[in-house]
Design an enzyme around this catalytic site. Structure first.
Site, short mmCIF file in Angstrom:
data_model
loop_
_atom_site.label_atom_id
_atom_site.label_comp_id
_atom_site.label_asym_id
_atom_site.label_seq_id
_atom_site.Cartn_x
_atom_site.Cartn_y
_atom_site.Cartn_z
N THR A 1 4.29 1.97 2.42
CA THR A 1 5.64 2.05 1.58
C THR A 1 6.34 3.11 2.26
OG1 THR A 1 4.64 1.18 -0.48
CG2 THR A 1 6.50 2.62 -0.47
N ALA A 2 5.71 4.49 2.42
CA ALA A 2 6.30 5.50 2.90
C ALA A 2 6.74 5.39 4.18
CB ALA A 2 5.44 6.78 2.89
N GLY B 1 0.83 -1.16 0.10
CA GLY B 1 0.02 -0.03 -0.11
C GLY B 1 0.86 1.16 0.02
N CYS B 2 0.32 2.38 -0.47
CA CYS B 2 1.01 3.62 -0.27
C CYS B 2 1.40 4.37 0.91
CB CYS B 2 0.21 4.53 -1.07
SG CYS B 2 -1.53 4.92 -0.39
N TYR B 3 0.51 4.26 2.12
CA TYR B 3 1.04 4.49 3.28
C TYR B 3 1.83 3.52 3.73
CZ TYR B 3 -2.38 8.32 4.12
OH TYR B 3 -3.34 9.30 4.19
#
Length: 349
Positions: free
Chosen positions: A156-157, A152-154
């Site tokens: 990953t960061a 997921g995007c969150y």
């Protein structure tokens, strides 16, 4: 063209699918042979995305695993959660390699998935078969596999910002607090009053407090790295911009460490990983500095007064947080250079 990998994109009329098209058009070893939409089959993709006029000529195809297998070797499934769980089994049975961009196969415990995603879980066999494709952490596991679950995007960061310090034992995992902010494109292209211009412009709002479906994904990986269960406080907020995620993380230090030591630790951890850039002490990244690219930029601040560490990690949610990372996984799967087709400079300003 005959020696190129033939790829299909399911969900090609969403933001993630369109970004896959943008990057794959420049990939030297790939040919897009099918763009697929269950709702717009037979139409030109340019009807919904005029900027793709003349780029994708073939009309949108329907979702039929047998037909897809006749035109492609690998398929990206850029679908909402709950859809891929039903679609992917047929694609795998048809002999296709699959990179799934939904959240359906990231959580290895089906009961946990159902609790957070509110959908029936895929079979345990498929959950265990899917390799969690965070390349910087599990790149060796991705190689030569046929089924990848894109992070997921969150997560990953957040995970790229936390894992090196957790693995080194430099922070207390039980103390982690994550404050994450995202542009509105992370909500997809569907219409919703909450994302209406008049609602979001000049506004800044938190959502899904303590209930975001990315929480168990973050905890799953951190627990694996730490060797014991990890529970985090995770707050998500929408900001009035189109792209970008900034994940700001706070944790108690174990021992005394300087900004310089943190930079050196992270640069060693991510050595030879082309898409993580670690800033010099006192320099912190911003979302615009990674826009349109597959980079994750990370900066640090040690606070000797409180004994806490602040980590700032930024990505483009549609690229490193979705499509770019999916292509990174494709490259590792196929034994190609990890950065193939992804060396785009961020768009600035």
């Amino acid at each position: 063209m005959n020696n190129k990998l033939r790829v299909a994109i399911v969900g090609s009329t969403g933001y993630g699918g369109v970004e896959l098209i943008r990057f794959l058009q420049h990939h030297p070893h790939v040919e897009i042979t099918s763009v697929i939409s269950s709702s717009s089959s037979g139409e030109s993709i340019a009807v919904g995305f005029p900027h793709l006029t003349g780029v994708i000529i073939r009309p949108l195809d329907g979702v039929d695993p047998v037909e897809i297998a006749g035109r492609a070797d690998l398929v990206f499934t850029a679908t909402p959660s709950g859809v891929s769980a039903k679609l992917v089994p047929g694609l795998l049975e048809a002999g296709l390699k699959v990179i799934d961009l939904s959240g359906d196969f990231r959580i290895k415990d089906g009961a946990v998935y159902e609790e957070w995603y509110k959908h029936p879980a895929p079979s345990d066999e498929l959950l265990q078969q899917a390799v969690y494709g965070m390349c910087e952490l599990y790149g060796e596991e991705v190689k030569e596999k046929a089924f990848i679950s894109n992070p997921g995007c969150y997560p990953t960061a957040t995970l790229l910002g936390l894992v090196p310090a957790v693995q080194a034992g430099w922070i207390d995992p039980s103390s982690i607090i994550i404050d994450a902010k995202s542009g509105v494109s992370g909500a997809g292209r569907g219409t919703n009053l909450a994302y209406h211009y008049a609602e979001m412009n000049e506004n800044f709002k938190a959502y899904k407090l303590n209930k975001h479906q990315h929480i168990p994904e973050i905890e799953q990986v951190l627990g694996h790295v730490a060797g014991s269960p990890v529970t985090v406080t995770f707050t998500t907020q929408l900001v009035p911009m189109t792209r970008g995620i900034m994940s700001t993380m706070y944790a108690s230090l174990v021992g005394e460490h300087t900004d310089r030591e943190l930079v050196d630790l992270y640069r060693q951890f991510y050595e030879n990983r082309p898409f993580v850039r670690v800033r010099e002490p006192g320099i912190w990244p911003s979302t615009k500095e990674v826009t349109g690219s597959n980079y994750c930029d990370i900066g640090f601040s040690v606070d000797p007064r409180t004994g806490r560490l602040t980590i700032v990690s930024v990505i483009d949610n549609l690229v490193k947080g979705a499509s770019g990372q999916a292509i990174q996984n494709l490259n590792l799967m196929m034994g190609w250079e990890e950065n193939l087709g992804l060396n785009m400079t961020p768009v600035y300003p």
